[in-house]
Write an enzyme that holds these catalytic residues in place. Structure first.
Site, PDB file in Angstrom:
ATOM      1  N   HIS A  33       0.982  -1.208   0.320  1.00 44.52           N
ATOM      2  CA  HIS A  33      -0.154   0.268  -0.145  1.00 44.52           C
ATOM      3  C   HIS A  33       0.869   1.322  -0.293  1.00 44.52           C
ATOM      4  O   HIS A  33       0.687   1.835   0.659  1.00 44.52           O
ATOM      5  CB  HIS A  33      -0.796   0.218   1.349  1.00 44.52           C
ATOM      6  CG  HIS A  33      -1.412  -1.334   1.342  1.00 44.52           C
ATOM      7  ND1 HIS A  33      -2.572  -1.650   0.413  1.00 44.52           N
ATOM      8  CD2 HIS A  33      -1.850  -2.141   2.186  1.00 44.52           C
ATOM      9  CE1 HIS A  33      -3.614  -2.789   0.858  1.00 44.52           C
ATOM     10  NE2 HIS A  33      -3.030  -2.916   1.575  1.00 44.52           N
TER      11      HIS A  33
ATOM     12  N   HIS B 168      -0.160  -4.108   7.637  1.00 46.87           N
ATOM     13  CA  HIS B 168      -0.818  -4.968   8.751  1.00 46.87           C
ATOM     14  C   HIS B 168       0.858  -5.024   9.321  1.00 46.87           C
ATOM     15  O   HIS B 168       1.174  -6.868   9.084  1.00 46.87           O
ATOM     16  CB  HIS B 168      -0.803  -6.643   7.895  1.00 46.87           C
ATOM     17  CG  HIS B 168      -2.426  -6.525   6.898  1.00 46.87           C
ATOM     18  ND1 HIS B 168      -3.055  -6.991   5.959  1.00 46.87           N
ATOM     19  CD2 HIS B 168      -3.232  -4.918   7.109  1.00 46.87           C
ATOM     20  CE1 HIS B 168      -3.702  -7.107   5.806  1.00 46.87           C
ATOM     21  NE2 HIS B 168      -4.624  -5.420   6.551  1.00 46.87           N
TER      22      HIS B 168
END
Length: 485
Positions: free
Chosen positions: A347, A376
């Site tokens: 991301h 994450h």
């Protein structure tokens, strides 16, 4: 006046509903400490990349017959009970729950710990449909005019199989009132998710309210965006969310975009009954909440209506930030989903458009800290900004800035997508600490000038701090704190 409102929301009405509701020591000792620190981390061009290596294993969702998903006993017993803040002043709480067999009562009975007199509040009820899924009966009820710093018991499911819970209201707001927030993101419902929630619950420093930075159930990872997985997730978090408020922002996994099965895409938090504390709005809309000397602002990063300039979110934030009175609410915290300063190869730069629009405001209004998820893993930045660039000067490198927030990525709740482990090298200069582990954090406001932050990895003891920092308030004590961990 009793309200018993039921809406069967089809796809068209869900969108209309969404649009309708649019509108925070000896030299020997020193040597030993340095040795321990260097053994636990690698110092790079930036800050520290932790050398802690989590055992590589697949992250799997818990099966449907897991005890954490157990349906409560009794006919039409309320389930998925959860709380969120119900007003700006701390004297309101929204109670939400689901019944399955029939609508049942919208009534909540509640009473203080030192009183036997039971009060009644009446709520509303709604249902929705998504593809081949039909929801249970989703109830919301706001309890108002509560006393500060008081334990209340409450009962839902009146008339069938009632269940009793409790919560504690916050103290009266003030600039020097201490209060602690828990921080969780990207939780999901895997075995690691269960470890994260358990670790948070057993942490002696756990919060009095949870700030959640988006990506809740991961139901959209299942065929046909299986909304039954919203039900299991609601039962999973009930053990915490029924006893303390959870305040939400939305992530990309709350967008049910499935054109192959439905003609319109929906924001799951609208239809699954996760309420926000501001004017009974649903979480995907921007919201601001004053709480215990803190102004927290939630921003949506993953919906087209919120991404651009002059959108409702842009216009809202433009008006909201100047209204914050730092003499009354000294701490200014922003929650969002996609991080702006992220040194993982996941991301990467997805939040760049949003950063270019809003970062100058964050510096101008001296935001203390920004919490995000999406990636994450865990990461904390120094106080930096990157707002000097224009088309002519080409200045596009983050610089130290004492008026800027610290950016913390805490998308490490443990969902089925697993950890982000691939980092950019070398570590950027803006990155103070990063580690690919699951965990949670807490942010404890001490007074108007100081707050203590700690991050806790799941593999450690409940009270162990894998990363920590004393925060100095940007308005009341704007010294350099981000390098003092």
């Amino acid at each position: 006046m009793e309200m018993d409102v039921m809406r069967d929301v089809d796809e068209k009405n869900q969108l209309e509903w969404f649009l309708g509701v649019m509108g925070r020591y000896s030299s020997f000792t020193v040597v030993i400490i340095l040795g321990l620190v260097l053994d636990a981390a690698v110092v790079c061009n930036g800050g520290i990349t932790s050398s802690f290596v989590r055992k590589v294993e697949k992250t799997n969702d818990m099966p449907l017959d897991s005890d954490v998903f157990r349906v409560p006993l009794g006919y039409n017993a309320p389930q998925q009970v959860h709380l969120t803040q119900g007003d700006h002043g701390g004297r309101g709480v929204i109670v939400s729950w689901v019944t399955v067999d029939e609508p049942g009562s919208d009534t909540v009975l509640y009473w203080s710990d030192n009183s036997k007199r039971k009060n009644r509040a009446e709520g509303t009820m709604v249902t929705y449909k998504f593809y081949n899924y039909t929801s249970g009966y989703i109830h919301h009820c706001t309890l108002r005019n509560l006393e500060f710093n008081t334990k209340y018991y409450y009962e839902v499911g009146i008339g069938h199989s009632p269940r009793k819970f409790w919560f504690v209201t916050p103290p009266k707001a003030g600039p020097d009132v201490p209060y602690t927030f828990g921080l969780i993101g990207d939780l999901g419902q895997s075995y690691d998710s269960n470890r994260t929630l358990t670790h948070y619950e057993l942490n002696p420093a756990k919060g009095q309210t949870v700030l959640f930075v988006g990506d809740l159930s991961y139901a959209d990872k299942y065929p046909n965006h299986d909304n039954f997985r919203w039900d299991t997730w609601g039962r999973f978090i009930e053990r915490s969310a029924a006893y303390q408020p959870w305040i939400w922002t939305a992530g990309n996994h709350e967008i049910d975009f499935a054109p192959e099965i439905v003609s319109l895409h929906l924001l799951s938090l609208i239809v699954t009954g996760i309420m926000s504390p501001t004017e009974h709005q649903i979480v995907p809309h921007p919201s601001g909440t004053q709480s215990r000397g803190l102004q927290h602002t939630s921003l949506s990063c993953h919906h087209t209506q919120h991404m651009g300039k002059y959108t409702p979110q842009y216009r809202w934030l433009e008006k909201e930030l100047p209204k914050v009175d730092r003499s009354e609410t000294p701490w200014l915290i922003v929650l969002m989903h996609a991080p702006w300063y992220n040194s993982y190869n996941y991301h990467y730069m997805e939040g760049e458009t949003m950063r270019v629009m809003y970062e100058p405001w964050f510096v101008q209004y001296k935001v203390d800290v920004v919490f995000a998820g999406h990636v994450h893993a865990y990461e904390r930045s120094y106080r930096v900004s990157n707002i000097a660039y224009n088309v002519v000067n080409g200045i596009c490198t983050p610089v130290n800035d004492l008026s800027a927030p610290v950016y913390i990525t805490i998308g490490d709740g443990g969902n089925l997508e697993g950890l982000a482990t691939n980092m950019t090298e070398p570590q950027p200069k803006y990155s103070a600490y990063r580690e690919a582990s699951f965990g949670h954090a807490s942010f404890g406001i001490k007074n108007r000038s100081h707050a203590y932050y700690s991050w806790h990895r799941n593999q450690d003891g409940y009270a162990v701090e894998a990363d920590s920092l004393w925060f100095f308030n940007r308005f009341w004590h704007p010294v350099d704190d981000s390098r003092s961990a």
